[in-house]
Write a protein that holds these residues in place. Sequence first.
Motif, PDB file in Angstrom:
ATOM      1  N   ALA A  71       0.826  -1.222   0.000  1.00  0.00           N
ATOM      2  CA  ALA A  71       0.000   0.000   0.000  1.00  0.00           C
ATOM      3  C   ALA A  71       0.850   1.258   0.000  1.00  0.00           C
ATOM      4  O   ALA A  71       0.687   2.138   0.851  1.00  0.00           O
ATOM      5  CB  ALA A  71      -0.949  -0.012   1.203  1.00  0.00           C
ATOM      6  N   ASP A  74      -1.010   4.753  -0.211  1.00  0.00           N
ATOM      7  CA  ASP A  74      -1.718   5.122   1.008  1.00  0.00           C
ATOM      8  C   ASP A  74      -0.768   5.715   2.038  1.00  0.00           C
ATOM      9  O   ASP A  74      -1.145   6.605   2.805  1.00  0.00           O
ATOM     10  CB  ASP A  74      -2.436   3.913   1.605  1.00  0.00           C
ATOM     11  N   ALA A  95     -10.964   4.660   0.997  1.00  0.00           N
ATOM     12  CA  ALA A  95      -9.841   4.230   0.155  1.00  0.00           C
ATOM     13  C   ALA A  95      -8.649   3.820   1.004  1.00  0.00           C
ATOM     14  O   ALA A  95      -7.989   2.813   0.722  1.00  0.00           O
ATOM     15  CB  ALA A  95      -9.444   5.370  -0.793  1.00  0.00           C
ATOM     16  N   SER A  96      -8.379   4.583   2.051  1.00  0.00           N
ATOM     17  CA  SER A  96      -7.243   4.276   2.920  1.00  0.00           C
ATOM     18  C   SER A  96      -7.433   2.944   3.634  1.00  0.00           C
ATOM     19  O   SER A  96      -6.547   2.084   3.634  1.00  0.00           O
ATOM     20  CB  SER A  96      -7.055   5.399   3.944  1.00  0.00           C
ATOM     21  N   SER A  99      -7.693  -0.100   0.957  1.00  0.00           N
ATOM     22  CA  SER A  99      -6.457  -0.407   0.228  1.00  0.00           C
ATOM     23  C   SER A  99      -5.534  -1.248   1.093  1.00  0.00           C
ATOM     24  O   SER A  99      -4.897  -2.199   0.623  1.00  0.00           O
ATOM     25  CB  SER A  99      -5.747   0.886  -0.196  1.00  0.00           C
TER      26      SER A  99
END
Length: 402
Positions: A71, A74, A95-96, A99
């Motif tokens: 990731a 991120d 999304a954070s 992911s």
Amino acid sequence: GDKLSLILAPIVAAAGVPVPMISGRGLGHTGGTLDKLESIPGFQVDVSLDRYREILRRQQMVMVGQTEEIAPADKRLYALRDVTATVECIPLIAASIMSKKLAEGIDALVLDVKTGSGAFMTSLDDAKTLAHTLVQIGESFGKRTIAYITRMDEPLGRTIGNWLEVEESIDCLRGDGPEDVMEISHLLAGTMIFLGGKAASVEEGMAVSQEMIQSGRAFEKWVDLVQEQGGDIGVIREPARMGQAPYAREVLAQESGFVASVDGYSLGMASLELGAGRMAKEDRIDMLAGIRIHKKVGDAVEKGEPLFTLYTSGAERKLAADATNHALPARPSDRQGGAASASTRKEMETDRQRAEEYEQRAEEYFQKAEAWIGRGVNIGSARPERKTSVFMRVDAEGESEF
């Protein structure tokens, strides 16, 4: 509430369900799992992908941060959100979280979405939106996903900080944790054990979770993981060896009655002022700073009784990362006896000046923290009703209230 990760992972791994965890650092007034892990001397959160897989294979659990292999985008966005006023942005939060979760290699996912004054999602409606978004993303990737929306008006448990919360998580794994922490821990762990195929229902999974604590297996699994990732297991087995921040101050009740409300945001900001979090992206953290909570909402209190104890090392924020192992300057009386040489007298004077600087900063931090607490704590004449810790469950079928 991120202290829950330190409790859940060992419980579920001890029950035979692999638990890969990729976590983040503190954002805004909230704490971060990685910051707590790094308060354990030697604990390594930055590992290669191969090492990540090896730890998971050996221990049935792994707790790391985003890297250039895991990731990576991120990691950059996570840091930027804290300084661009986008911490509460639901699309960026989703999304954070997802992911990292999808990168972990999971088969199923249990999420704790918090709401209230101490959470990113201060309203229940926003928490529902986030929970449904997370569940939809998980299900679209073929991962069975369940989210619980839980209350975060007042801080969870009885500590706020980094090492303070690690210490509290150790108490929980030894079966001596606060009731509100253990209630949510067993619900989340029981659901993970159920989705992991080690129980026929969530209720049965909760019973397994309780057995992992009572038998000591969860605590020993935590010790094994800390050792595997380079941490000092001595402070895990004997937390008192870490000591505490050199400066402490009690906050006393100004009247008798009952604790009517405790604003989670205000206490989060108070801990930030003490050095337990970051004011700016480049700030480092005082791992021993934080707050010990003596009275929770609904508790009776007498005038002059301690509500909280505040802790800080009084270090400059750019030096606070060294505070865990940084000894305060020796007092002149601590120096070697006998006639002092000119160089020794100079060192003594430097020590005195440094000690005064630490004390002045500690006083400044205490005053700012106390101002936040004064805004966030209310004492009333009647005991407030106890509120439920869990609002609802959200899954592919929709939402259901508790």
